[in-house]
Design an enzyme around this catalytic site. Structure first.
Site, PDB file in Angstrom:
ATOM      1  N   TRP A  72       0.841  -1.201   0.000  1.00 50.90           N
ATOM      2  CA  TRP A  72       0.000   0.000   0.000  1.00 50.90           C
ATOM      3  C   TRP A  72       0.876   1.251   0.000  1.00 50.90           C
ATOM      4  CZ3 TRP A  72      -1.153   3.901   3.790  1.00 50.90           C
ATOM      5  CH2 TRP A  72      -2.235   4.718   3.442  1.00 50.90           C
ATOM      6  N   GLY A 101      17.194  -5.865   6.602  1.00 49.63           N
ATOM      7  CA  GLY A 101      16.892  -5.164   7.842  1.00 49.63           C
ATOM      8  C   GLY A 101      16.701  -6.138   8.992  1.00 49.63           C
ATOM      9  N   ASN A 103      14.260  -6.778  11.090  1.00 47.28           N
ATOM     10  CA  ASN A 103      13.020  -7.541  11.217  1.00 47.28           C
ATOM     11  C   ASN A 103      12.943  -8.718  10.241  1.00 47.28           C
ATOM     12  OD1 ASN A 103      12.080  -5.944  13.290  1.00 47.28           O
ATOM     13  ND2 ASN A 103      10.885  -4.608  11.956  1.00 47.28           N
ATOM     14  N   GLU A 143      20.966  -9.232   8.073  1.00 47.48           N
ATOM     15  CA  GLU A 143      21.367  -9.159   9.489  1.00 47.48           C
ATOM     16  C   GLU A 143      21.058 -10.479  10.195  1.00 47.48           C
ATOM     17  OE1 GLU A 143      19.984  -5.647  11.488  1.00 47.48           O
ATOM     18  OE2 GLU A 143      20.309  -4.377   9.743  1.00 47.48           O
ATOM     19  N   TYR A 144      22.047 -11.388  10.290  1.00 45.37           N
ATOM     20  CA  TYR A 144      23.431 -11.340   9.840  1.00 45.37           C
ATOM     21  C   TYR A 144      23.802 -12.739   9.385  1.00 45.37           C
ATOM     22  CZ  TYR A 144      23.639  -7.001  12.540  1.00 45.37           C
ATOM     23  OH  TYR A 144      23.403  -5.750  13.020  1.00 45.37           O
ATOM     24  N   MET A 206      27.637  -0.309  10.300  1.00 42.90           N
ATOM     25  CA  MET A 206      26.637   0.157  11.272  1.00 42.90           C
ATOM     26  C   MET A 206      27.300   0.379  12.634  1.00 42.90           C
ATOM     27  SD  MET A 206      23.209  -1.938  10.078  1.00 42.90           S
ATOM     28  CE  MET A 206      23.917  -3.575   9.979  1.00 42.90           C
ATOM     29  N   THR A 207      28.045   1.465  12.712  1.00 39.15           N
ATOM     30  CA  THR A 207      28.831   1.776  13.910  1.00 39.15           C
ATOM     31  C   THR A 207      27.967   2.465  14.969  1.00 39.15           C
ATOM     32  OG1 THR A 207      29.693   3.576  12.518  1.00 39.15           O
ATOM     33  CG2 THR A 207      31.197   1.781  13.038  1.00 39.15           C
ATOM     34  N   ASP A 209      24.689   1.095  18.194  1.00 42.15           N
ATOM     35  CA  ASP A 209      24.117  -0.015  18.971  1.00 42.15           C
ATOM     36  C   ASP A 209      25.193  -0.784  19.739  1.00 42.15           C
ATOM     37  OD1 ASP A 209      21.569   0.610  18.135  1.00 42.15           O
ATOM     38  OD2 ASP A 209      21.520  -0.870  16.530  1.00 42.15           O
ATOM     39  N   TRP A 341      21.449   6.402   9.839  1.00 40.88           N
ATOM     40  CA  TRP A 341      20.193   5.705  10.130  1.00 40.88           C
ATOM     41  C   TRP A 341      19.502   6.538  11.207  1.00 40.88           C
ATOM     42  CZ3 TRP A 341      17.408   2.120   7.839  1.00 40.88           C
ATOM     43  CH2 TRP A 341      16.220   1.759   8.506  1.00 40.88           C
TER      44      TRP A 341
END
Length: 368
Positions: A72, A101, A103, A143-144, A206-207, A209, A341
C-alpha cells in the site's frame, strides 16, 4: 620533465580531493505512519543533503524473490515513484533499494544464498525491481550471515551471492552496497571481509548499537573509541578505506535507571527507557525527540558522546559535536563517506534549531 611530473602529481591530488564523498541517507518509510510532527514522507526529504537515498526496506519470500513489505505504501501511495522523483531536485542523487533489515532476520537469506536457483530468483527479481522503477542500485542488509538462524556456510555463500549480483549488475551500471555489523566479534563471525569487499561498491558499517538496556547497565550507543575500533578492524581485515562508509545513528538508546540518583554511564538499569511520542518504541528515541526533552545533558569527552537523563530515564545519543568527532576520524582514515540511520529521526523539522542538524554536520565536514 620534473615540472611535468610535479603537474601530474598536483592533478592526481586534486582529483582525490575533488572526489565527492558518499553521504548515504537511509529512509525508514514506515515513519509515514507516525503521528503529529513525527510523521515523515518524501516531502520532508532535502535531496541536496544526500548523495544516496536508501529506500528501506524490501524483503524476500521463501523462493528468494524480492518482495514489497508494504504494498500500500510502496505502490498505492506511490512512495517508490516519489523517491525516484527526488532525482529531479538533485540530478546526482542515487536512489537505492534496500533489501533486508533487522526484522527480516537471517533464515530466508541463509537459505537463498546457499541455493543456486534461489540466488538466481533473487538476482532476477532485483534486476526487475531496479529496471521497473528506476532505482540506481541495491543495498543488501542481511542481518546477519551465520547468525540469527544462519549457519557457518553463510560466510562463503554471501561472497558467492555478491559476486553473482555484481556480474549481473555490471551491464547496467547498477551500484551494489551492503550494510554490515560493525564490531569485531559480530563481523568476524559473519563475514569474509576481504572477499566481500571485492564484490561491492561500498560497505555501510553500522557503527552504533554498542550498548543496549539488555546489558543491565547504561552505556553509549556509539562511543568514539568503539567506532574507531570497529573501522580499524575492518581495515585490518582487508576492507579498503575507500569502500567503507561510517554509520551515524540519528537516534539514541534509552534506559530506565534502577536508581534515579545513579545516573552516570555504567549505572545499573532495570530495562529499556520509555517510548518516545514519535517513534513509539521502548529503548529508542529519535534525536528529534531527545533534543526537545530538556533533560540534563552531559557531554562525555572520554567517549566523545553525550548522554542525558531525567528522573529514572537515561539516553545516550549523538549530537552535532559527537558527529563532528566521527567525521574527523572518517576523514583521517580516508573513508568513502558516512551514512545515517535514518532521515526521519534527525530533527528534520528544525524544532530545536536548524533543520537536519546532524545530517548537515556530516555534509559540512565531508562535502561543503
Amino acid at each position: 620533465m620534473g615540472k611535468l611530473l610535479a603537474l601530474l602529481a598536483v592533478l592526481c591530488l586534486s582529483q582525490v580531493i575533488g572526489a565527492e564523498r558518499i553521504v548515504n541517507c537511509y529512509w525508514g518509510t514506515w515513519a509515514n505512519y507516525r503521528s503529529g510532527n513525527g510523521k515523515f514522507d518524501v516531502s520532508n526529504i532535502d535531496a541536496g543533503l544526500c548523495t544516496h537515498l536508501s529506500y528501506s526496506f524490501f524483503g524476500i519470500n521463501d523462493n528468494g524473490e524480492i518482495q514489497s513489505l508494504d504494498t500500500w505504501l510502496d505502490y498505492d501511495l506511490g512512495f517508490i515513484n516519489q523517491a525516484i522523483s527526488l532525482k529531479n531536485q538533485n540530478s546526482n542523487l542515487k536512489v537505492l533499494a534496500v533489501v533486508g533489515g533487522w526484522n527480516e532476520g537471517s533464515t530466508k537469506y541463509s537459505s537463498m544464498s546457499g541455493d543456486w536457483y534461489k540466488r538466481q530468483n533473487f538476482i532476477n527479481s532485483a534486476l526487475n525491481l531496479l529496471r521497473n522503477h528506476g532505482f540506481d542500485g541495491l543495498d543488501l542488509d542481511w542481518e546477519y550471515p551465520n547468525q540469527r538462524g544462519g549457519n557457518w556456510n553463510d560466510r562463503a555463500n554471501f561472497v558467492t551471492l555478491l559476486r553473482e549480483i555484481k556480474e549481473a549488475f555490471a551491464p547496467y551500471g547498477y551500484e551494489l552496497g551492503i550494510a554490515v555489523g560493525a564490531g569485531e566479534s559480530l563481523a568476524s563471525a559473519s563475514y569474509e571481509i576481504a572477499n566481500i569487499a571485492q564484490q561491492v561498491d561500498f560497505i555501510n558499517v553500522m557503527t552504533y548499537d554498542f550498548a543496549m538496556a539488555s546489558d543491565g547497565q547504561t552505556g553509549f550507543n556509539a562511543p568514539q573509541w568503539a567506532v574507531e575500533n570497529a573501522i580499524n578492524f575492518w581495515l585490518s581485515q582487508g576492507a579498503p578505506a575507500n569502500k567503507l562508509v561510517l554509520g551515524v545513528g540519528t537516534y539514541g538508546r534509552s534506559f530506565q535507571l534502577s536508581d534515579s540518583s545513579q545516573n552516570w554511564p555504567g549505572a545499573p538499569c532495570r530495562g529499556e527507557g520509555s517510548a518516545g511520542s514519535y517513534t513509539g518504541s521502548t529503548g529508542y528515541l529519535g534525536y528529534n525527540e531527545i533534543c526537545q526533552n530538556n533533560w540534563h545533558t552531559v557531554f562525555d569527552y572520554d567517549n566523545a558522546a553525550p548522554y542525558a537523563y531525567s528522573g529514572d530515564q537515561w539516553v545516550s545519543f549523538d549530537n552535532v559535536l559527537s558527529v563532528q568527532y566521527k567525521m574527523d576520524f572518517a576523514l583521517s582514515k580516508g573513508l568513502a563517506g558516512a551514512m545515517i540511520w535514518s532521515l526521519e529521526t534527525d530533527d528534520y523539522r528544525g524544532q530545536c534549531g536548524e533543520t537536519y542538524p546532524l545530517l548537515k554536520t556530516i555534509n559540512r565536514k565531508l562535502r561543503w
